[in-house]
Design an enzyme around this catalytic site. Structure first.
Site, PDB file in Angstrom:
ATOM      1  N   ALA A   1      45.705   2.197  40.462  1.00  0.00           N
ATOM      2  CA  ALA A   1      46.590   2.062  39.284  1.00  0.00           C
ATOM      3  C   ALA A   1      46.469   0.670  39.184  1.00  0.00           C
ATOM      4  O   ALA A   1      47.079   0.093  38.193  1.00  0.00           O
ATOM      5  CB  ALA A   1      47.926   2.596  39.904  1.00  0.00           C
ATOM      6  N   CYS A   2      45.955  -0.353  39.839  1.00  0.00           N
ATOM      7  CA  CYS A   2      45.926  -1.670  39.841  1.00  0.00           C
ATOM      8  C   CYS A   2      44.743  -1.990  39.015  1.00  0.00           C
ATOM      9  O   CYS A   2      43.617  -1.855  39.876  1.00  0.00           O
ATOM     10  CB  CYS A   2      46.082  -2.240  41.156  1.00  0.00           C
TER      11      CYS A   2
END
Length: 140
Positions: free
Chosen positions: A10-11
């Site tokens: 998600a980063c």
């Protein structure tokens, strides 16, 4: 020894770092540390290998950092590690381990310093920033 990345898909920084590793010709071991967090011994070893303190590895944004009062300097190294083990989202990312060392890769191009082959050519990050890989100088 292979390349390992402690990754959060998600980063964006983590995704860019993973893509640079792959563009260098390596297929890393990918550890999604939120699903498979390190043990205390592994986290201590990573900190030692990176040469940083637990406080330097703490992520503040999008974590329970403030709610837990972690800005308070009263917390010991061991206590901060305990918080990271209890709440893996507190571990900043991505951490990359290669035969050349270990590093918290923020910004993502910091990975180039420890890749076996840092000559990745031209790489465009998700935000459009262009990174030029490092040319490997022949050893004499």
């Amino acid at each position: 020894m292979s390349v390992t990345i402690y990754h959060n898909p998600a980063c964006g920084t983590s995704r860019n770092t993973l893509a640079m590793i792959r563009q260098s010709g390596e297929e890393p071991v990918v550890i999604e540390y939120l699903k498979d967090p390190p043990t205390r011994a592994q986290l201590v070893e990573l900190l030692k290998a990176m040469g940083i303190s637990a406080r330097e590895l703490l992520r503040q944004k999008g974590t329970p950092y403030e709610a837990l009062g972690l800005a308070d300097p009263k917390w010991t190294e061991d206590e901060l590690i305990g918080f990271m083990l209890e709440h893996p989202i507190l571990i900043n990312r991505p951490i990359v381990v290669t035969p050349k060392g270990a590093r918290l890769c923020r910004p993502s191009e910091a990975v180039l310093d420890i890749l076996p082959n840092p000559d990745i050519g031209e790489f465009t990050k998700e935000d459009g920033e262009v990174v030029i890989g490092k040319t490997v100088q022949p050893q004499s």
